[in-house]
Design a protein around this motif. Structure first.
Motif, PDB file in Angstrom:
ATOM      1  N   ALA A  14      53.820   7.355 -28.635  1.00 12.69           N
ATOM      2  CA  ALA A  14      52.834   6.487 -29.285  1.00 12.69           C
ATOM      3  C   ALA A  14      53.406   5.094 -29.531  1.00 12.69           C
ATOM      4  CB  ALA A  14      52.387   7.114 -30.609  1.00 12.69           C
ATOM      5  N   LEU A  15      54.677   5.030 -29.914  1.00 14.02           N
ATOM      6  CA  LEU A  15      55.325   3.731 -30.128  1.00 14.02           C
ATOM      7  C   LEU A  15      55.382   2.937 -28.825  1.00 14.02           C
ATOM      8  CD1 LEU A  15      56.950   1.731 -31.842  1.00 14.02           C
ATOM      9  CD2 LEU A  15      59.001   3.067 -31.301  1.00 14.02           C
ATOM     10  N   LEU A  16      55.740   3.589 -27.739  1.00 12.97           N
ATOM     11  CA  LEU A  16      55.818   2.903 -26.451  1.00 12.97           C
ATOM     12  C   LEU A  16      54.437   2.413 -26.003  1.00 12.97           C
ATOM     13  CD1 LEU A  16      57.425   1.999 -24.019  1.00 12.97           C
ATOM     14  CD2 LEU A  16      57.240   4.316 -23.079  1.00 12.97           C
ATOM     15  N   ALA A  17      53.392   3.220 -26.247  1.00 11.25           N
ATOM     16  CA  ALA A  17      52.029   2.805 -25.902  1.00 11.25           C
ATOM     17  C   ALA A  17      51.642   1.537 -26.652  1.00 11.25           C
ATOM     18  CB  ALA A  17      51.041   3.929 -26.212  1.00 11.25           C
ATOM     19  N   GLY A  18      51.991   1.468 -27.928  1.00 13.09           N
ATOM     20  CA  GLY A  18      51.694   0.272 -28.708  1.00 13.09           C
ATOM     21  C   GLY A  18      52.419  -0.953 -28.193  1.00 13.09           C
ATOM     22  N   LEU A  19      53.681  -0.774 -27.794  1.00 14.70           N
ATOM     23  CA  LEU A  19      54.452  -1.896 -27.264  1.00 14.70           C
ATOM     24  C   LEU A  19      53.874  -2.389 -25.939  1.00 14.70           C
ATOM     25  CD1 LEU A  19      58.075  -0.671 -28.087  1.00 14.70           C
ATOM     26  CD2 LEU A  19      56.742  -2.428 -29.288  1.00 14.70           C
ATOM     27  N   LEU A  20      53.359  -1.473 -25.118  1.00 12.16           N
ATOM     28  CA  LEU A  20      52.736  -1.874 -23.854  1.00 12.16           C
ATOM     29  C   LEU A  20      51.465  -2.680 -24.076  1.00 12.16           C
ATOM     30  CD1 LEU A  20      53.093   1.430 -21.771  1.00 12.16           C
ATOM     31  CD2 LEU A  20      54.181  -0.765 -21.265  1.00 12.16           C
ATOM     32  N   MET A  21      50.709  -2.321 -25.104  1.00 14.18           N
ATOM     33  CA  MET A  21      49.446  -3.008 -25.376  1.00 14.18           C
ATOM     34  C   MET A  21      49.649  -4.351 -26.078  1.00 14.18           C
ATOM     35  SD  MET A  21      46.916  -0.996 -24.318  1.00 14.18           S
ATOM     36  CE  MET A  21      45.480  -1.371 -25.323  1.00 14.18           C
ATOM     37  N   LEU A  22      50.736  -4.495 -26.802  1.00 14.22           N
ATOM     38  CA  LEU A  22      50.943  -5.668 -27.652  1.00 14.22           C
ATOM     39  C   LEU A  22      50.840  -7.006 -26.920  1.00 14.22           C
ATOM     40  CD1 LEU A  22      51.530  -6.466 -30.574  1.00 14.22           C
ATOM     41  CD2 LEU A  22      53.982  -6.306 -30.052  1.00 14.22           C
ATOM     42  N   PRO A  23      51.406  -7.172 -25.704  1.00 13.88           N
ATOM     43  CA  PRO A  23      51.284  -8.469 -25.024  1.00 13.88           C
ATOM     44  C   PRO A  23      49.847  -8.863 -24.681  1.00 13.88           C
ATOM     45  CG  PRO A  23      53.054  -7.154 -24.056  1.00 13.88           C
ATOM     46  CD  PRO A  23      52.290  -6.246 -24.969  1.00 13.88           C
ATOM     47  N   HIS A  24      48.926  -7.926 -24.722  1.00 17.59           N
ATOM     48  CA  HIS A  24      47.524  -8.209 -24.389  1.00 17.59           C
ATOM     49  C   HIS A  24      46.667  -8.436 -25.645  1.00 17.59           C
ATOM     50  CE1 HIS A  24      48.196  -7.073 -20.171  1.00 17.59           C
ATOM     51  NE2 HIS A  24      48.950  -6.101 -20.648  1.00 17.59           N
ATOM     52  N   TRP A  25      47.310  -8.769 -26.753  1.00 13.77           N
ATOM     53  CA  TRP A  25      46.639  -8.882 -28.054  1.00 13.77           C
ATOM     54  C   TRP A  25      45.367  -9.730 -27.987  1.00 13.77           C
ATOM     55  CZ3 TRP A  25      47.896  -6.640 -32.774  1.00 13.77           C
ATOM     56  CH2 TRP A  25      47.272  -7.153 -33.904  1.00 13.77           C
ATOM     57  N   ASN A  26      45.394 -10.837 -27.280  1.00 13.55           N
ATOM     58  CA  ASN A  26      44.257 -11.760 -27.227  1.00 13.55           C
ATOM     59  C   ASN A  26      43.407 -11.608 -25.981  1.00 13.55           C
ATOM     60  OD1 ASN A  26      44.704 -13.175 -29.713  1.00 13.55           O
ATOM     61  ND2 ASN A  26      46.450 -14.185 -28.744  1.00 13.55           N
ATOM     62  N   ARG A  27      43.616 -10.549 -25.226  1.00 12.51           N
ATOM     63  CA  ARG A  27      42.879 -10.351 -23.958  1.00 12.51           C
ATOM     64  C   ARG A  27      41.417 -10.028 -24.249  1.00 12.51           C
ATOM     65  NH1 ARG A  27      44.952  -8.682 -18.872  1.00 12.51           N
ATOM     66  NH2 ARG A  27      43.251  -8.868 -17.371  1.00 12.51           N
ATOM     67  N   LEU A  28      40.524 -10.667 -23.492  1.00 13.47           N
ATOM     68  CA  LEU A  28      39.087 -10.440 -23.621  1.00 13.47           C
ATOM     69  C   LEU A  28      38.550  -9.828 -22.334  1.00 13.47           C
ATOM     70  CD1 LEU A  28      38.068 -13.751 -25.353  1.00 13.47           C
ATOM     71  CD2 LEU A  28      37.719 -11.474 -26.318  1.00 13.47           C
ATOM     72  N   PRO A  29      37.471  -9.050 -22.427  1.00 13.88           N
ATOM     73  CA  PRO A  29      36.852  -8.508 -21.202  1.00 13.88           C
ATOM     74  C   PRO A  29      36.423  -9.630 -20.283  1.00 13.88           C
ATOM     75  CG  PRO A  29      35.933  -7.458 -23.148  1.00 13.88           C
ATOM     76  CD  PRO A  29      36.763  -8.608 -23.628  1.00 13.88           C
ATOM     77  N   ARG A  30      36.471  -9.369 -18.978  1.00 11.58           N
ATOM     78  CA  ARG A  30      36.069 -10.393 -17.996  1.00 11.58           C
ATOM     79  C   ARG A  30      34.601 -10.752 -18.120  1.00 11.58           C
ATOM     80  NH1 ARG A  30      36.606  -7.385 -12.270  1.00 11.58           N
ATOM     81  NH2 ARG A  30      38.240  -6.239 -13.335  1.00 11.58           N
ATOM     82  N   THR A  31      33.790  -9.809 -18.665  1.00 10.79           N
ATOM     83  CA  THR A  31      32.360 -10.056 -18.772  1.00 10.79           C
ATOM     84  C   THR A  31      31.950 -10.592 -20.124  1.00 10.79           C
ATOM     85  OG1 THR A  31      32.147  -7.699 -19.325  1.00 10.79           O
ATOM     86  CG2 THR A  31      31.699  -8.351 -17.047  1.00 10.79           C
ATOM     87  N   ALA A  32      32.918 -10.812 -21.015  1.00  6.35           N
ATOM     88  CA  ALA A  32      32.565 -11.265 -22.364  1.00  6.35           C
ATOM     89  C   ALA A  32      32.145 -12.721 -22.346  1.00  6.35           C
ATOM     90  CB  ALA A  32      33.752 -11.093 -23.287  1.00  6.35           C
TER      91      ALA A  32
END
Length: 446
Positions: free
Chosen positions: A428-446
């Protein structure tokens, strides 16, 4: 001279009210008739996926009786049951990669109906036979059938709801699998042990429950606004029936180009083992930690995990839309942080043998794991997949998660509790670290 004008950045994002979200939907879909259809599709697809769990959870409930039945427990040992779970989850993972693509090409209806029929048949077979090979074969069918639910139904919902409202709508909708995991075990446990005193009844009752849902699905579900007799589709999610025909290879090629979809898949692979270990082995885990609890009690205590899981998608969907303004990653990362701590502390906190502490810890795990799960597997997967490939994206992400879920079904039969929950916390910790760099990512259709 226009080319020399200063480049304008994106306009600041503002909070979207429910009224404003509806205003961004086409006029036809804002009609009273369309509103009724949207409510109906929400309800029947929610019920459909919750219904799948009554066939899926039967094996988890039946394990308690199987392990105490001298007629079968010499063959269906604890390790054999773990291997059967792994076989089921391998088939489930394979199906996820396939059925989402099929839903994009042929529509959700035919895929989901086929899955329900297969799940009912598999559960009935397991209810009347205890031969190891028959169990294994039936679980392969069950896995393939169960995997026909999620990605097609996510696409079905995406056809009727836009990006701006999906955080809240799909967050609420995602309570279906938490509810299924919550309601099915105690119901099946009560029928099997309190009413009939037979583990076989768990399978038969699960099959009967899903068969009722199948009939309702046949009557009330439609694939798209056009199939419902409406003239237009949502502005950013046209129905698959109007998208140009594309091959399965092309759909996967387009989906795999999005690095965010791949990140979601890897994160889901790391998250899924913990949830499935508790879903498939929850009563056994509780019985090991609280040996004084009887079989019915051991099926009831994990209800705390499911109750929290029902609330989690609603909360995380609201946060992603309103607080983080359609950004799905921040709420997911926060949930993964809480989950890491709860899993790491599971064994120390439950060492005293207190049922109240067990309930509290399972509730925290359920709240955090289902919050992250709903964001990754449903809302984000549909958002980051293209309109024509939403089913493929959801299937790819969920297929990766289902490969991880194999470990959730297999490892509890082989590892000690300390090793099991420490490993889940690290994942779970590793999953969070993988997601962290995408903190401000928005959907392409947003």
């Amino acid at each position: 001279m226009a080319d020399l004008a200063p480049q304008q950045g994106p306009e600041p994002r503002t909070k979207i009210t429910t009224r404003e979200a509806l205003d961004q939907v086409s006029p036809v879909l804002r009609s009273a008739r369309a509103a009724r259809w949207r409510r109906q599709i929400f309800a029947i697809t929610w019920l459909a996926y919750a219904g799948f769990y009554f066939a899926r959870q039967a094996f988890s409930v039946a394990k308690l009786g199987i392990l105490e039945d001298p007629a079968v427990n010499t063959v269906l040992t604890e390790r054999a049951l773990g291997v059967i779970d792994a076989v089921y989850l391998a088939a489930y993972a394979a199906g996820q990669f396939l059925w989402g693509m099929w839903a994009d090409r042929f529509g959700p209806r035919v895929v989901v109906i086929g899955g329900m029929i297969g799940a009912v048949v598999a559960a009935c077979v397991m209810g009347v036979s205890s031969a190891l090979l028959v169990f294994g074969g039936a679980m392969v069918l069950q896995g393939l059938s169960q995997s026909a639910g999620w990605a097609p139904l996510c696409k079905n919902m995406g056809n009727f709801f836009t990006v701006k409202e999906r955080g809240r709508v799909l967050g609420l909708w995602s309570t279906n699998y938490a509810f299924g995991g919550l309601a099915a075990p105690p119901f099946l446990g009560w029928i099997a042990y309190a009413v009939f005193d037979s583990w076989r009844v768990a399978f038969l009752a699960g099959a009967a429950s899903l068969a009722v849902v199948l009939v309702l699905f046949l009557l009330f579900q439609r694939d798209s606004p056009k199939d419902a007799g409406l003239d237009e589709h949502t502005d950013d999610a046209p129905a698959s029936t109007e998208a140009p025909a594309v091959t399965g290879l092309a759909l996967y090629r387009d989906t795999l180009r999005d690095r965010m979809v791949l990140t979601l898949g890897l994160a889901y692979f790391l998250l899924k083992p913990a949830r499935y270990a508790i879903l498939l082995w929850g009563p056994v885990i509780v019985s090991r930690r609280l040996p004084e609890i009887d079989k019915v009690g051991a099926t009831l205590i994990p209800v705390a995990f499911g109750v929290a899981g029902v609330l989690a998608p609603v909360l995380v969907g609201w946060l992603s839309d309103r607080v983080f303004q359609s950004r799905r990653v921040p709420a997911c990362v926060i949930a993964l942080g809480v989950l890491t701590g709860a899993l790491a502390l599971f064994m120390p906190l439950t060492a005293a043998g207190s049922a109240q502490v067990m309930i509290a810890v399972l509730a925290v795990i359920g709240l955090s794991v289902y919050a992250a799960d709903a964001m990754i597997s449903c809302v984000a997967a549909v958002d980051f997949g293209s309109a024509k490939g939403a089913g493929t994206a959801a299937g790819l992400v969920n297929g990766c998660g289902s490969v991880g879920a194999i470990l959730g079904g297999l490892l509890p039969g082989f590892l000690s509790g300390e090793a099991l929950f420490t490993g889940f916390a690290g994942a779970a910790l590793l999953a969070g670290l993988l997601m962290l760099p995408h903190w401000n990512r928005l959907p392409r259709t947003a």
